[in-house]
Design a protein around this motif. Structure first.
Motif, short mmCIF file in Angstrom:
data_model
loop_
_atom_site.label_atom_id
_atom_site.label_comp_id
_atom_site.label_asym_id
_atom_site.label_seq_id
_atom_site.Cartn_x
_atom_site.Cartn_y
_atom_site.Cartn_z
N ALA A 118 0.83 -1.20 0.00
CA ALA A 118 0.00 0.00 0.00
C ALA A 118 0.87 1.26 0.00
O ALA A 118 0.54 2.26 -0.64
CB ALA A 118 -0.91 -0.01 1.22
N GLU A 119 1.97 1.23 0.72
CA GLU A 119 2.86 2.39 0.73
C GLU A 119 3.50 2.60 -0.64
O GLU A 119 3.69 3.76 -1.09
CB GLU A 119 3.94 2.19 1.80
N ALA A 120 3.82 1.50 -1.32
CA ALA A 120 4.38 1.63 -2.69
C ALA A 120 3.34 2.21 -3.65
O ALA A 120 3.66 3.08 -4.48
CB ALA A 120 4.86 0.27 -3.18
N ALA A 121 2.11 1.76 -3.52
CA ALA A 121 1.05 2.29 -4.37
C ALA A 121 0.85 3.78 -4.10
O ALA A 121 0.60 4.58 -5.01
CB ALA A 121 -0.24 1.52 -4.14
N LEU A 145 -5.23 9.99 -5.01
CA LEU A 145 -4.25 10.13 -3.93
C LEU A 145 -4.88 9.81 -2.58
O LEU A 145 -4.27 9.11 -1.74
CB LEU A 145 -3.70 11.55 -3.93
N ARG A 146 -6.12 10.28 -2.35
CA ARG A 146 -6.77 9.99 -1.08
C ARG A 146 -7.05 8.50 -0.93
O ARG A 146 -6.95 7.94 0.16
CB ARG A 146 -8.08 10.78 -0.96
N GLU A 162 -5.66 3.32 1.76
CA GLU A 162 -5.19 1.93 1.73
C GLU A 162 -3.97 1.76 2.62
O GLU A 162 -3.82 0.72 3.28
CB GLU A 162 -4.84 1.56 0.29
N VAL A 163 -3.14 2.77 2.66
CA VAL A 163 -1.98 2.68 3.56
C VAL A 163 -2.43 2.63 5.00
O VAL A 163 -1.92 1.85 5.81
CB VAL A 163 -1.03 3.87 3.30
N GLU A 164 -3.39 3.48 5.40
CA GLU A 164 -3.89 3.48 6.76
C GLU A 164 -4.56 2.15 7.11
O GLU A 164 -4.39 1.63 8.22
CB GLU A 164 -4.87 4.63 6.97
#
Length: 422
Positions: free
Chosen positions: A142-145, A181-182, A187-189
């Motif tokens: 998710a961080e990569a995305a 972006l949001r 997804e990262v959260e």
């Protein structure tokens, strides 16, 4: 040859002298005279009335009674009761995750003390470790995305600026890829929360003590398959126990529960199961809001510090254990100007019998603040120096004369109290 003797002829009988006719015998005449005299004497005795000398009856002896002289003083009642020891704090520690139960930690046995934060039991954590690795990989993805989306946003912003034309806010947000972006940030959260949850579940495979206490019981054995919420260990806080007891409602006026800055009434605990002379000290903690169902008495809590006598301060004192039934002697509040009487002095209807200066009985109604099987505390109705009768009387009458027996201090050792007798 001798001849037989011839029998002699019998002599003729002598003639009896004949009595003279016309004369009476002397014996019957004397008998008639004696009989006549006896009858005359008997008639005379019966005809005379009995003569009884009348004497004045002796004066009655007043009953002998025992009396005490009363004096007002500061006094408190003897309040006692019985209670049972209960735990102030206990916990049934349960697993918050599923897994197979590994061996308990060394020293985790019933009756052993454990410190706060000490590990108690361990669950198999292989599956949860894998779940944590998966969560960490999902977070990295998710961080990569998010990073890729941030690059796309920078490119879109450069193109928009080169366009040289202002667009409405809604279209500008779409051109600059703000929704994308949001979404990437969300997804990262989400992935980070899943990673934290997996890490927390892994930590929960180790069951730790929430506070210092004693292991009461191990509820499952090694190798058991447990699910979330399965109880494993029963832990009891042994730093302080409570004793729950019942008292009559009027006894509460003589006691003080503990407050924020003031201690409660002192309580002495004794038990038949303890060594001779063994006792523990407690403190009246509070009065419960509910009454006892059977006797409708007030319920109180007594706090006992270090009940198992583990600290050096209480070393050598008897141990108070859960479920113990103990006798409680409360230190009641003293009140001035009260008269303490033996329980035998109080008669039905809150009445006492007083001896006046002429040794005569006087009835007196008194105001009783407290009564038990040993003493009575009187607030009003008696004066200092008056003598109160302790002995029972069969038929007490106002003004009857009495005699006083020696007081308990004057009686010989072992002598019984005087019983009232006529």
């Amino acid at each position: 040859m001798s001849r037989p003797l011839a029998p002699r002829p019998l002599a003729p009988p002598r003639p009896r002298p004949s009595r003279q006719r016309g004369r009476l015998s002397l014996g019957p005449l004397l008998a008639l005279l004696v009989l006549a005299g006896g009858l005359t004497v008997a008639w005379w005795l019966m005809s005379q009335p009995p003569r009884v000398e009348r004497r004045a009856p002796p004066p009655p002896v007043p009953p002998l009674v025992e009396a005490v002289t009363v004096m007002p003083r500061a006094v408190a009642p003897d309040l006692h009761g019985f209670g049972r020891a209960v735990a102030e704090r206990e916990a049934h520690l349960a697993s918050r995750v599923a897994g197979r139960l590994e061996p308990f930690a060394p020293g985790v046995l019933p009756g052993r003390l454990v410190e706060a934060g000490a590990p108690l039991a361990q669950l198999d954590d292989a599956d949860l470790r894998l779940a944590l690795r998966e969560a960490e990989a999902a977070l990295a993805q998710a961080e990569a995305a998010l990073a890729m989306e941030q690059g796309e946003q920078q490119r879109a912003r450069a193109e928009y600026q080169s366009f040289g034309r202002e667009l409405p806010a809604e279209r500008r947000a779409l051109v600059l890829r703000e929704p994308q972006l949001r979404s990437a940030q969300a997804e990262v959260e989400r992935a980070r929360a899943a990673r934290d949850r997996a890490r927390l579940d892994l930590e929960r495979t180790t069951l730790v003590a929430p506070w210092s206490g004693m292991v009461q019981a191990r509820l499952l054995g090694e190798g058991s398959e447990v699910s979330s919420g399965t109880e494993l260990i029963h832990l009891v806080d042994v730093s302080r126990f409570w004793v729950q007891a019942s008292l009559p409602g009027e006894a509460l006026a003589w006691l003080t529960p503990a407050g924020a800055d003031a201690p409660g009434s002192a309580v002495t605990l004794t038990s038949r199961g303890w060594p001779a002379g063994g006792q523990r000290e407690g403190e009246l903690l509070s009065v419960l809001p509910t009454l006892e169902e059977s006797g409708l008495q007030a319920q109180v809590l007594i706090a006992v510090e270090d009940p198992l006598a583990l600290d050096a301060e209480h070393r050598g004192e008897p141990s108070l254990r859960l479920g113990d039934v103990v006798r409680l002697d409360f230190q009641a509040i003293q009140r001035d100007d009260l008269i303490a009487l033996p329980a035998a002095a109080l008669r039905p209807g809150d009445e006492v019998w007083v001896l006046d200066e002429e040794e005569r009985l006087r009835r007196r109604t008194v105001s009783v603040l407290h009564r038990d099987d040993r003493q009575v505390l009187v607030a009003e109705g008696l004066e200092a120096g008056e003598r109160v009768i302790l002995s029972p009387l069969g038929q007490p009458r106002e003004g009857m004369a009495l005699r006083t027996a020696p007081t308990p201090d004057e009686r010989p050792a072992g002598a019984a109290p005087a019983e009232a007798r006529p």
